[in-house]
Design a protein around this motif. Structure first.
Motif, PDB file in Angstrom:
ATOM      1  N   ARG A  55      67.383   7.869 -18.265  1.00 17.54           N
ATOM      2  CA  ARG A  55      68.112   6.604 -18.342  1.00 17.54           C
ATOM      3  C   ARG A  55      68.548   6.132 -16.955  1.00 17.54           C
ATOM      4  O   ARG A  55      68.557   4.931 -16.670  1.00 17.54           O
ATOM      5  CB  ARG A  55      69.337   6.754 -19.240  1.00 17.54           C
ATOM      6  N   LEU A  56      68.921   7.057 -16.079  1.00 20.94           N
ATOM      7  CA  LEU A  56      69.265   6.673 -14.709  1.00 20.94           C
ATOM      8  C   LEU A  56      68.059   6.068 -14.000  1.00 20.94           C
ATOM      9  O   LEU A  56      68.169   5.054 -13.298  1.00 20.94           O
ATOM     10  CB  LEU A  56      69.782   7.890 -13.941  1.00 20.94           C
ATOM     11  N   ALA A  57      66.903   6.683 -14.170  1.00 20.70           N
ATOM     12  CA  ALA A  57      65.695   6.147 -13.546  1.00 20.70           C
ATOM     13  C   ALA A  57      65.327   4.787 -14.124  1.00 20.70           C
ATOM     14  O   ALA A  57      64.914   3.877 -13.393  1.00 20.70           O
ATOM     15  CB  ALA A  57      64.537   7.129 -13.738  1.00 20.70           C
ATOM     16  N   ALA A  58      65.474   4.631 -15.436  1.00 23.85           N
ATOM     17  CA  ALA A  58      65.179   3.339 -16.053  1.00 23.85           C
ATOM     18  C   ALA A  58      66.114   2.258 -15.527  1.00 23.85           C
ATOM     19  O   ALA A  58      65.686   1.128 -15.251  1.00 23.85           O
ATOM     20  CB  ALA A  58      65.290   3.452 -17.571  1.00 23.85           C
ATOM     21  N   GLY A  59      67.392   2.588 -15.374  1.00 22.15           N
ATOM     22  CA  GLY A  59      68.323   1.617 -14.811  1.00 22.15           C
ATOM     23  C   GLY A  59      67.979   1.239 -13.384  1.00 22.15           C
ATOM     24  O   GLY A  59      68.101   0.070 -12.987  1.00 22.15           O
ATOM     25  N   ALA A  60      67.525   2.217 -12.587  1.00 20.49           N
ATOM     26  CA  ALA A  60      67.154   1.926 -11.202  1.00 20.49           C
ATOM     27  C   ALA A  60      65.946   1.000 -11.130  1.00 20.49           C
ATOM     28  O   ALA A  60      65.912   0.050 -10.333  1.00 20.49           O
ATOM     29  CB  ALA A  60      66.871   3.230 -10.456  1.00 20.49           C
ATOM     30  N   LEU A  61      64.948   1.243 -11.974  1.00 20.52           N
ATOM     31  CA  LEU A  61      63.744   0.416 -11.924  1.00 20.52           C
ATOM     32  C   LEU A  61      63.986  -0.984 -12.472  1.00 20.52           C
ATOM     33  O   LEU A  61      63.483  -1.969 -11.927  1.00 20.52           O
ATOM     34  CB  LEU A  61      62.619   1.092 -12.698  1.00 20.52           C
ATOM     35  N   THR A  62      64.736  -1.094 -13.557  1.00 20.26           N
ATOM     36  CA  THR A  62      65.021  -2.429 -14.083  1.00 20.26           C
ATOM     37  C   THR A  62      65.884  -3.232 -13.109  1.00 20.26           C
ATOM     38  O   THR A  62      65.698  -4.447 -12.980  1.00 20.26           O
ATOM     39  CB  THR A  62      65.722  -2.322 -15.440  1.00 20.26           C
ATOM     40  N   ALA A  63      66.811  -2.572 -12.420  1.00 18.41           N
ATOM     41  CA  ALA A  63      67.580  -3.275 -11.389  1.00 18.41           C
ATOM     42  C   ALA A  63      66.675  -3.742 -10.260  1.00 18.41           C
ATOM     43  O   ALA A  63      66.873  -4.819  -9.681  1.00 18.41           O
ATOM     44  CB  ALA A  63      68.683  -2.364 -10.847  1.00 18.41           C
ATOM     45  N   ARG A  64      65.658  -2.939  -9.953  1.00 21.31           N
ATOM     46  CA  ARG A  64      64.696  -3.330  -8.922  1.00 21.31           C
ATOM     47  C   ARG A  64      63.918  -4.578  -9.353  1.00 21.31           C
ATOM     48  O   ARG A  64      63.680  -5.486  -8.549  1.00 21.31           O
ATOM     49  CB  ARG A  64      63.737  -2.169  -8.683  1.00 21.31           C
TER      50      ARG A  64
END
Length: 456
Positions: free
Chosen positions: A341-350
């Motif tokens: 979930r942390l990685a998903a949040g980082a990519l969607t923010a990107r």
């Protein structure tokens, strides 16, 4: 719950189950022949499946649990009409994707027919949440899920022993083995005394009413509909394919490292379940998300049958930020799903940041699929019953074109007004006004005296 609602739920179960089996027939099931099964092809005339329905769980105290057992025959027809054995490994590899599809279809059928919505609920801390009907009293969920609670208690104990022995939290395979061990340890023997469904329902209703009151049981459907109205008022019925692809690739990459098409497909269907909360999805939208993720964010590994995330595609101009995902795959202080979930949040923010950067110069992005707020049932090709409503993409496209035409007309009117005002203004090369000294004197009437500013 009244008998009519029970029948509707069973109908939803039938439709979701049949459509999932139909997907397995059309897209997954294979039959083999010749030495070592070197020749493989799709089965002819479908699968042979026997379905058994159960209404209660294996808990010590009988609790309601509607579920079906589908026994698939290994025998099937080859393309030439002869009989042979199908490959069981193909079905087993796609079992998670089939489960995600069944959950998605069942949620949509229940929402369309009963007006209920769904919400995620965390059963185990740090684990993937499950989708529950919104508005159901949590006490009733706990009363019904005694078997789940028994497994959860045993799972906590076994996980603690594993961490004490190994020094870190279990990985995916170890966690699955521990979950199977917890289920086996808490599994009660089968019942020898059989009761009819009417007797079971009466006993369940009396047990829940004694524990939490008759009003809680009687108003269950009413509260579910009220909660659904609140959820659908704040949840946008839109699926952004680009964001869904980024989130899907991040979750699957962190949890698996190397993955196949079926892993992305299962995660894309989970994303649709969470994003739509029971609203119908456009047919084929899950495959669109998977294809967008494969095209934009993956590269082949090994012999080409597996894929992994392409960090250069994720961060084409910023190599320093490629370390956003790598530490998450090795961080043992959080569960795999928390890291995902942390990685998903980082990519969607990107993705959001990139869109904000070029919003003024970029064309309209065709990445958003609208979902209708009103549900239109359609007829299934196999059962003849009402299946999931479809998305009216043509109406969405017509609305977009209409808005663009109105915007163009308004812009043309503004430009015409600007040109009209420009023609009324004096030209810059017109003669300037003469100086004060060159202006003719003012002629005053006879007897006129200049004012003094005083009071007469």
């Amino acid at each position: 719950m009244d008998d009519e609602t029970r029948r509707v739920l069973e109908l939803c179960q039938d439709i979701a189950r049949d459509e999932t089996l139909a997907w397995l027939e059309d897209a997954v099931a294979e039959i083999r022949w010749k030495s070592g099964g070197k020749n493989r092809a799709r089965v002819r005339d479908g699968l042979i499946v026997a379905v058994f329905r159960h209404y209660e769980s294996r808990a010590v105290d009988s609790r309601p649990l509607l579920h079906d057992h589908a026994v698939v025959s290994i025998r099937a027809r080859r393309p030439d009409g002869t009989w042979g054995n199908q490959t069981a490994d193909a079905l087993m590899k796609h079992i998670v994707a089939a489960d995600a599809l069944y959950t998605l279809l069942f949620m949509e059928e229940v929402s369309a027919r009963l007006g209920w919505a769904w919400e995620p609920r965390e059963v185990m801390p740090g684990r993937r949440p499950v989708m529950e009907i919104a508005g159901i009293d949590r006490r009733l969920i706990g009363w019904q899920s005694t078997r789940r609670q028994q497994i959860a208690d045993a799972l906590l104990l076994l996980t603690a022993k594993y961490e004490e022995r190994q020094g870190h939290s279990p990985g995916k395979r170890a966690a699955y083995a521990i979950a199977c061990q917890a289920a086996d340890q808490t599994r009660s023997p089968k019942r020898t005394q059989l009761r009819s469904l009417s007797e079971l329902r009466a006993a369940w209703r009396d047990s829940a009413a004694r524990a939490y009151g008759a009003d809680v049981v009687a108003r269950l459907a009413e509260r579910a509909r009220a909660a659904a109205a609140a959820i659908w008022a704040r949840v946008r019925p839109l699926v952004d394919v680009a964001l869904a692809a980024a989130e899907t690739i991040a979750v699957v990459y962190v949890m698996r490292g190397a993955f196949a098409h079926r892993h992305l497909l299962a995660e894309a269907r989970r994303h649709l379940s969470y994003a739509l909360r029971g609203r119908p999805h456009q047919p084929g939208l899950d495959e669109q998300i998977v294809q967008a993720a494969i095209d934009a964010y993956t590269r082949p590994v090994g012999s080409g049958r597996m894929m992994t995330a392409d960090l250069h595609a994720l961060y084409p101009r910023d190599t320093e930020d490629q370390a956003v995902l790598r530490p998450l795959t090795r961080n043992r202080s959080a569960t795999p799903y928390q890291r995902a979930r942390l990685a998903a949040g980082a990519l969607t923010a990107r993705v959001h940041a990139a869109r904000r950067a070029d919003r003024l110069n970029s064309p309209t992005r065709p990445h958003t699929v609208a979902v209708p707020s009103t549900l239109r049932p359609c007829t299934g090709r196999r059962t003849g019953r009402d299946l999931e409503p479809t998305t009216d993409v043509a109406a969405v496209e017509l609305t977009r074109r209409t808005l663009e035409a109105v915007a163009a007309e308004m812009a043309a009117r503004l430009q015409a007004g600007v040109r009209e005002r420009a023609t009324r203004l004096p030209s810059p090369d017109s003669a300037a006004a003469p100086p004060l000294s060159a202006q003719p004197p003012v002629q005053h009437p006879q007897g006129w005296t200049p004012p003094t500013g005083g009071i007469a």
